[in-house]
Every structure is written in C-alpha cells, then in structure tokens.
Design a protein around this motif. Structure first.
Motif, PDB file in Angstrom:
ATOM      1  N   GLU A   1       0.759  -1.273   0.246  1.00  0.00           N
ATOM      2  CA  GLU A   1      -0.023  -0.136   0.050  1.00  0.00           C
ATOM      3  C   GLU A   1       0.868   1.414   0.126  1.00  0.00           C
TER       4      GLU A   1
ATOM      5  N   ASP B   1      -3.332  -1.012  -2.701  1.00  0.00           N
ATOM      6  CA  ASP B   1      -4.190   0.572  -2.539  1.00  0.00           C
ATOM      7  C   ASP B   1      -3.198   1.684  -2.441  1.00  0.00           C
ATOM      8  N   TYR B   2      -3.300   2.427  -3.325  1.00  0.00           N
ATOM      9  CA  TYR B   2      -2.638   3.559  -3.536  1.00  0.00           C
ATOM     10  C   TYR B   2      -1.117   3.581  -3.963  1.00  0.00           C
TER      11      TYR B   2
ATOM     12  N   LYS C   1      -7.414  -0.506  -4.323  1.00  0.00           N
ATOM     13  CA  LYS C   1      -8.260   0.749  -4.467  1.00  0.00           C
ATOM     14  C   LYS C   1      -7.302   1.904  -4.696  1.00  0.00           C
ATOM     15  N   PHE C   2      -7.600   2.798  -5.517  1.00  0.00           N
ATOM     16  CA  PHE C   2      -7.015   3.967  -5.743  1.00  0.00           C
ATOM     17  C   PHE C   2      -5.526   3.791  -5.999  1.00  0.00           C
TER      18      PHE C   2
ATOM     19  N   ASP D   1     -10.076  -2.786  -8.512  1.00  0.00           N
ATOM     20  CA  ASP D   1     -10.862  -2.150  -7.209  1.00  0.00           C
ATOM     21  C   ASP D   1     -11.105  -0.771  -7.203  1.00  0.00           C
ATOM     22  N   GLU D   2     -12.028  -0.241  -6.487  1.00  0.00           N
ATOM     23  CA  GLU D   2     -12.400   0.845  -6.353  1.00  0.00           C
ATOM     24  C   GLU D   2     -11.255   2.344  -6.712  1.00  0.00           C
TER      25      GLU D   2
ATOM     26  N   ALA E   1      -9.370   2.708  -9.031  1.00  0.00           N
ATOM     27  CA  ALA E   1      -8.175   2.275  -9.170  1.00  0.00           C
ATOM     28  C   ALA E   1      -7.361   2.967 -10.301  1.00  0.00           C
TER      29      ALA E   1
ATOM     30  N   GLY F   1     -14.474  -2.371  -9.650  1.00  0.00           N
ATOM     31  CA  GLY F   1     -15.133  -1.600  -8.600  1.00  0.00           C
ATOM     32  C   GLY F   1     -15.701  -0.145  -8.899  1.00  0.00           C
ATOM     33  N   ASP F   2     -16.322   0.370  -7.721  1.00  0.00           N
ATOM     34  CA  ASP F   2     -16.734   1.862  -7.822  1.00  0.00           C
ATOM     35  C   ASP F   2     -15.790   2.783  -8.266  1.00  0.00           C
TER      36      ASP F   2
ATOM     37  N   ALA G   1     -14.026   3.094 -10.744  1.00  0.00           N
ATOM     38  CA  ALA G   1     -12.596   2.381 -11.207  1.00  0.00           C
ATOM     39  C   ALA G   1     -11.929   3.216 -12.206  1.00  0.00           C
TER      40      ALA G   1
END
Length: 211
Positions: free
Chosen positions: A78, A100-101, A121-122, A143-144, A146, A166-167, A169
């Motif tokens: 992450e 993530d990130y 995510k992101f 993922d959300e 991304a 994902g949301d 994305a």
C-alpha cells in the motif's frame, strides 16, 4: 538496495526532500528487524533496484519526488510509490497484486500488466500522465477508484478475464469508443465509468451493475 530482502514501513518516505542524505545508501538503510533508519528524510533517489526484496513496507518510498526508475520483484504494498511525481515508467510484468494507493499521483505514462490478478483501491488515482493500460487474461479484480481521475487514459485493453470492476474504477478517465464486457465480468460498481467518454457499452454478460 539490490540485496535488501525487507524494507520497513515509511522507510524512505517524507513530505520534504532534505539534503541530509548525500551518499549512496546500502543495506544499512534497514536494520536487522526490517525497521527504517531514515524515517523522516526522503532521500533524493533517482533509481532504486528492489529485485531481491521479498517485503516492502507500506509507504516505503512515498513522496520521493525525484525517483524516476524502479526495478521490482513481485511485491508492491500500500502506498509504496505514491506521490513519486517523477516516476514515468516501471516494469510491472511480474507483479501479481498492486496494493491500495501504490502509485497514486505517479507520472507513469503507460502500463503493461502481464501477471496482475488484482489492482487495489486508488492504485493509480490521479496519475495524470497515464495514457494506456494493457492487462493480461490473469486480471480478475480492479478495485474502487483504481484509475479514477486519470484524465489522459484513453484505452484499457486485455480485460478478458476480469470479474469485478469496482466503484469509480475508471471514473473521470478519457476512455472512449465502444466497450464490450468480457464473459467473465460479473460486477460493475457504482459510477465505474462515470464521466468517461464511452459511446456504447455492451453489458449483456454482467450480473450486477451499480448506479
């Protein structure tokens, strides 16, 4: 750092680039327990070789704004390279999971993800220079957020194995033209392609579609 096995969290992270470190760092940058020795100084790394690293801590190289090239093994945790605003290219061919990130606000211009199964995510949020992404059939989950706000991202190819998008994305990207969902795609999250430039989308195979 080509012989380093483990790098602790925030090992080379910092909001301000200090002149404190003007020498080349070796394995002494990390102690025997994997803890960082220079937590509050973001050295002016230009290139980092992490080909032997089995573990890289969260935010390990965050805010290293002069970092331009990275050689990786298969581990990206992450936030590892977020806000590395000079990082324009990286070989992620062996990487299975991007956390993530991991590359939030990087300067990467294109991506080829030969082995990636999951994008966190992101992971590439607001990577404004990113223009294209090529996935392999191994990809299962994006993922959300991304790739959200990657405004120049015009193409995302090779999504033949993806099951979940994902949301947000691909929200606020430049992806355009027609988009046919693969047979494997089950879920598309809320606003997954919001404000993208798609003209036509085939959703015939999708089971769950968000807002």
């Amino acid at each position: 750092l080509s012989k380093v096995i483990s790098i602790g969290e925030n090992a080379f992270s910092g909001d301000i680039l200090y002149e404190y470190l003007d020498q080349d760092l070796s394995t002494t940058a990390v102690d025997e327990n994997g803890y960082d020795l220079y937590r509050y100084y973001a050295p002016k790394f230009v290139s980092v070789d992490l080909s032997s690293a089995e573990k890289i801590g969260k935010d390990a190289f965050a805010y290293c704004r002069e970092l331009k090239t990275v050689t990786l093994g298969d581990a990206i945790p992450e936030g590892a390279f977020r806000y590395c605003s000079s990082l324009t290219s990286i070989n992620l061919g062996k990487v299975v999971k991007i956390a993530d990130y991991a590359f939030n606000r990087s300067a990467i211009t294109s991506l080829t993800l030969d082995s990636a199964v999951e994008i966190g995510k992101f992971a590439f949020l607001e990577s404004a220079a990113l223009t294209s992404v090529t996935f392999s059939e191994s990809i299962e989950k994006i993922d959300e957020g991304a790739f959200a706000y990657c405004g120049l991202l015009a193409s995302a190819n090779g999504l033949g194995g993806v099951e979940h998008v994902g949301d947000y994305a691909f929200a606020y990207t430049g992806i355009n033209g027609d988009f046919t969902t693969p047979d494997t795609l089950i879920d598309i999250g809320d606003y997954a392609f919001a404000f993208a430039k798609l003209k036509q989308v085939d959703l015939s195979n999708v089971v769950n579609i968000g807002n």
